[in-house]
Write an enzyme that holds these catalytic residues in place. Sequence first.
Site, short mmCIF file in Angstrom:
data_model
loop_
_atom_site.label_atom_id
_atom_site.label_comp_id
_atom_site.label_asym_id
_atom_site.label_seq_id
_atom_site.Cartn_x
_atom_site.Cartn_y
_atom_site.Cartn_z
N HIS A 115 47.56 19.46 7.06
CA HIS A 115 46.63 18.45 6.57
C HIS A 115 45.51 19.17 5.82
CE1 HIS A 115 48.25 15.14 8.86
NE2 HIS A 115 47.94 15.64 10.02
N TYR A 135 54.57 14.81 11.96
CA TYR A 135 54.53 13.41 12.37
C TYR A 135 55.94 13.02 12.78
CZ TYR A 135 49.90 12.21 10.37
OH TYR A 135 48.56 12.10 10.08
N GLU A 161 52.11 12.99 16.93
CA GLU A 161 51.87 14.17 16.11
C GLU A 161 51.77 15.38 17.03
OE1 GLU A 161 47.94 14.31 14.28
OE2 GLU A 161 48.65 15.64 12.71
N HIS A 166 38.26 16.58 14.98
CA HIS A 166 38.23 15.15 15.31
C HIS A 166 38.74 14.88 16.72
CE1 HIS A 166 42.33 15.68 14.09
NE2 HIS A 166 42.63 14.44 13.86
N HIS A 222 43.93 13.78 20.03
CA HIS A 222 43.19 12.72 19.33
C HIS A 222 44.12 11.56 19.03
CE1 HIS A 222 44.98 15.02 15.91
NE2 HIS A 222 45.16 13.82 15.41
N HIS A 239 48.87 6.98 15.12
CA HIS A 239 49.51 8.01 15.95
C HIS A 239 48.58 8.51 17.02
CE1 HIS A 239 47.46 10.72 12.94
NE2 HIS A 239 47.27 11.48 14.00
FE LIG Z 1 46.30 13.36 13.72
#
Ligand SMILES: [Fe+2]
Lengths: 112, 317
Positions: free
Chosen positions: B252, B261, B271, B206, B150, B220
Amino acid sequence: MSDEAPCPVFDVRIADTGEVYQCPARETLLKAMARLGRKGIPSGCHGGGCGVCKVRVTGEVTTMAMSRSHVSETEERQGYVLACRCYPRGHLSVEVVGKLHKAVTRPRYGFV
Amino acid sequence: MGVMRIGHINIRVLDMDAALHHYENVLGLLRADQDGDGNVYLRGWDEWDKYSVILSPSDRAGMNHIAYKVESDDDLDVLRRRIEAYGIEVEECPAGALPDCGRSLRFHLPSGHLMYLYAEKTYVGKAVSTTNPDPWPDGLKGAGVHWLDHALLMCELDPESGVNKVEESTAFMQDVLDFKLTEQVLVGPDGDIKAATWLARTSTPHDIAFVGGPVKGLHHCAFFLDEWSDVLKAADVMAKNKVKIDVTPQRHGITRGATIYFFDPSGNRNETFAGLGYLAQPDMPVITWTEDELGRGIFYHTGELNEAFTTVYTEGA
Ligand SMILES: [Fe+2]
Ligand code: FES
């Protein structure tokens, strides 16, 4: 490290605070500051891409590629550099230019 | 029907040799091709289309474009009409405009980021083949990432002057491209300002995310790993290679992903993202994070936003 030739070390003075730290010739201004746990120049991507470490330098340096989004050719001629792309070649003084874009005088909205 | 998944991202790099060391030896992407303009095409070992990352030599770091793959060629006609009806200009590009891809649609999100949709890209197959495959191939380098997972795009957010490109791009993705909103951050005195969103077409948490910041940018792009132990090994690989790590292994709260990151040598944030989080079925209720728990949403363990999260990123166009 021990088999490498001795590396000259230079003083870097942060004009804004008067603080001084040592930076070896083979290390960038930002990397040396961060490695020593010192503060003063904002630290971000360490790759010349984000612009937060922008400084105006007085003294001799060599630089690697810096994103033109953050340092134009004209600025580069005037001594503006990204501290993460910049090696000292003598004792230096730097003035912090790059600001973390941050709201200080108005209410915050989550991230901005 | 419609958008299937993220197809590729085109990232600008200041030093191609340094970038290739990073994307090939640290992340473990496989080189697929190189063109006459010096662009290099790469993919993860678990991907089957020819490339998911294009590195372009430039004197400005950042993202040129992001592309999503749709299911069939007909979808492009349907989506073109829908995007135009929404009031966004679309250019139809012939096959080959995106290298190794069929015809594509080119347009800008309301946040200004350049997006392409395409239906076809040269098939090369997974590194483990599709007949009696092993779970992973030999000879993987570095972190051995599976696939481009993503991207998070920074969108201009200035509530005092009524600017909220997070909200606008999110509405476009939902209303026109049929993305599902999985999670959102709501801020402001009335808790009604969308400051960040996570959206999916797949059943992962996501396929794209938007976060509000002072200016448009690339926050990112993320590459998939299986699990925590892979994330910890990836961190070792980064340390060995003196990669600048922004946030050491952490979870997260939002998406539940296990993350690191870090930055490529041009300062573009990457990431490594592990775990499928949860199954984002179409009827899954939207998850909301409030302003007071925002830090925990982003970095679950520390519960604190780091300064760099919304201030350090590269250009978004
Ligand atoms: Fe991400
Ligand atoms: S830290 Fe990002 S440009 Fe120097």
